[in-house]
Design an enzyme around this catalytic site. Structure first.
Site, short mmCIF file in Angstrom:
data_model
loop_
_atom_site.label_atom_id
_atom_site.label_comp_id
_atom_site.label_asym_id
_atom_site.label_seq_id
_atom_site.Cartn_x
_atom_site.Cartn_y
_atom_site.Cartn_z
N ASN A 139 28.38 19.57 42.76
CA ASN A 139 27.64 18.81 42.10
C ASN A 139 27.77 19.14 40.58
OD1 ASN A 139 25.56 17.23 40.63
ND2 ASN A 139 24.19 17.57 42.42
N ASP A 140 27.14 20.22 40.21
CA ASP A 140 27.20 20.53 38.64
C ASP A 140 28.69 20.56 38.14
OD1 ASP A 140 24.44 20.34 38.45
OD2 ASP A 140 24.23 22.59 38.90
#
Lengths: 96, 468
Positions: B392-393
């Site tokens: 994600n990040d």
């Protein structure tokens, strides 16, 4: 106790060993970061040698107990670090 | 022959073998022999250290028989337990296992310090002080690594954060240092020494408890460096050069690796250790435009089957779902259909440095298909499909553009530059940083919701249905 690492001699060793450590890792590709970390984790398992020295020179029950724990932990560090590193490295293969 | 000379010679050989072994570990071609080379070093030095029995101090002489028995017993128990556990641990559980073995090394260094502090020979204040420094680092590394192990293993699943945590940690550390100073000035004292060790152990636990999962690559690597340092310091106390060399080499290498990990998150090591991520920074002010668009697994799979080039970005979600085997099965189907497939691995994806590479290697992915951020990031421009699995990040474009975002400045994989992005994700939740991911709302991005393993099974079925 015999003294071999006196004053500046010890500092020279520390300096050269530190540069060696930095040199070794700065060329490692990121894909090998885990095995390298785990391999260096194994290398500091040499602490078991120091723990054995301490245990063999133990003169009181307290020293014997702590020395025993030290050898136990050091042996676990060395053996565990070796096995998992070897297992991980065995998986890294080039494409045929 | 003089036993002392044999010990010195094997210690020297061990130090040499360590450096040669670690050096071989810098390439996947020679790495496997590297660990064996280093292994001989530890084995030979350990066996030779039994020769110390010929030169023990007069006080220990009457106990030599018992001490030797204890030493052999501890070695046998420690080695067989660690060998057994190391052989059967799953690759997905490797971060906590490495943390555990590492903590044991720190504990061993602390034990050496404790034995030395209790011996009358250690009366020299400077030597007592040095032993205490090593003991502090070693004991904190033991309890810190054990805490990291418990968190990674899911034994502690809360991120505990007390109000004023940093002040409490600072007080515990200060009290421990004061106790250390008292030990030096009083020349020992069992009660003081015991209190000192308790302080060091508590400090390790308190420092590690608030640190979240995605920061673990930094923490695991840092404690590895700490243990190395503690071993080096106790090596000086014992006047054993091989411990100094091995400890300092590992300490320096581990410190550098820790810095590399922190840099890959665009944060300082202090920031990782002393501030909760997202708690001290604003969660970003920009509002994300658009909606997340779901896609059917079969459609995504067919698109990839007819693509020219697919880049896959694995994240911790892949490890959680244990989907690495299914992933490679799918990749082989794509390759058989003539699709060019590569893996783009972010340095801090997962829970320890290089975690994703180990998982992929376990599934049989050849290492020449795994690519680092710097070497692959340009390639997203001419990539048909970027497949993000449980990450994600590390693919959030806000890191490039949004100065108010807590992850601003973090090097990310440019998945958004690919023509089409598919994201396999369990739900609509945010990443570790607590930031919305703009990528998921982008026009060229579709979400395939579900557990990575289940989604990949659908991918495989969809491609197989098409035939070759």
């Amino acid at each position: 106790m015999e003294t071999t690492l006196v004053g500046f001699i010890a500092l020279y060793i520390v300096m050269l060993a530190a540069f060696t450590g930095i040199e070794i890792i700065s060329r490692v590709p990121a894909i090998l970061h885990t095995p390298l970390m785990s391999g260096s984790n194994f290398v500091h398992g040499i602490v078991v040698v120091g723990a054995l020295y301490a245990l063999l020179n133990a003169a009181t029950p307290a020293q014997q107990v702590v020395g025993f724990i030290g050898v136990l932990l050091g042996a676990g560090n060395a053996a565990g670090g070796y096995v998992v590193t070897k297992r991980m490295l065995a998986m890294f293969k080039a494409s045929r | 022959m003089n036993p002392k000379l044999i010990i010195d010679a094997t210690d020297f050989a061990a130090a040499l073998l360590f450096i040669l072994g670690l050096k071989r570990m810098s390439s996947p071609v020679t790495a496997r022999s590297g660990i064996v080379v280093a292994g001989w070093g530890v084995l030979v030095a350990t066996l030779a250290s039994f020769l110390e029995a010929f030169g023990v101090s007069p006080l220990a002489q009457p106990h030599l028989g018992l001490n030797l028995t204890l030493g052999i017993a501890a070695l046998l128990i420690g080695v067989s337990w660690a060998w057994w556990s190391g052989e059967r641990v799953a690759m997905t559980a490797m971060p906590q296992m490495v943390a555990l073995y590492n903590g044991m090394g720190g504990g061993a260094a602390a034990c050496i310090a404790a034995v030395e502090l209790a011996s009358p020979e250690a009366s020299l204040p400077s030597r007592v002080a040095i032993a205490l420094v090593g003991a502090l680092i070693g004991a904190a590394s033991l309890s810190g690594s054990l805490t990291a192990w418990a968190k990674l293993d899911g034994k502690i699943n809360k991120t505990l954060y007390l109000p004023g945590q940093q002040a409490i940690n600072g007080l515990v550390l200060a009290a421990t240092v004061v106790l250390g100073v008292l030990v030096v000035s009083n020349g020992g004292g069992t009660g003081l020494v015991a209190a000192f060790f308790v302080g060091a152990l508590v400090y390790g636990v308190l420092t590690t408890l608030p640190i979240g999962g995605a920061d673990m690559p930094v923490v695991v690597s840092l404690y590895n460096a700490f243990t190395g340092l503690a071993v080096g310091i106790e090596g000086y106390v014992l006047q054993k050069p091989v411990l100094v060399i091995a400890g300092v080499v590992v300490g320096a290498a581990g410190t550098l690796l820790t810095l590399v990990m922190a840099r890959a998150m665009n944060r300082s090591v202090a920031n990782v250790l002393f501030s909760r991520f997202g708690a001290t920074t604003s969660a970003g002010t920009s509002t994300v435009q658009g909606t997340m668009k779901p896609a059917e697994a079969s459609d995504a799979a067919v698109n990839m089957r007819y693509a020219g080039k697919v880049l896959i970005i694995p994240g911790y979600g892949l490890a959680v779902a244990q989907a690495q085997y299914k992933l490679y099965e799918f990749v082989k189907l794509l390759q058989a259909a003539g699709v060019e497939v590569k893996f783009a691995v972010h340095p801090v994806a997962g829970r320890m440095p290089g975690h994703m590479d180990v998982l992929l290697a376990e599934a049989g992915v050849p290492y020449d298909m795994m690519h680092e951020l710097e070497e692959i990031n340009e390639e997203f421009e001419n990539t048909d499909v970027a497949l993000v699995i449980g990450a994600n990040d590390v693919v959030n474009p806000a890191a490039r553009t949004d100065k108010t975002s807590p992850i601003y400045g973090m090097p990310i994989l440019n998945a958004d530059h690919a023509r089409q992005v598919y994201v396999i994700k369990r739900g609509q939740g945010k990443g570790y940083s607590g930031v919305e991911n703009e990528l998921f709302f982008a026009d060229n991005c579709n979400m395939v919701y579900g557990d990575a393993q289940a989604v990949l099974v659908k991918f495989i079925a969809a491609v197989k249905e098409l035939g070759q």
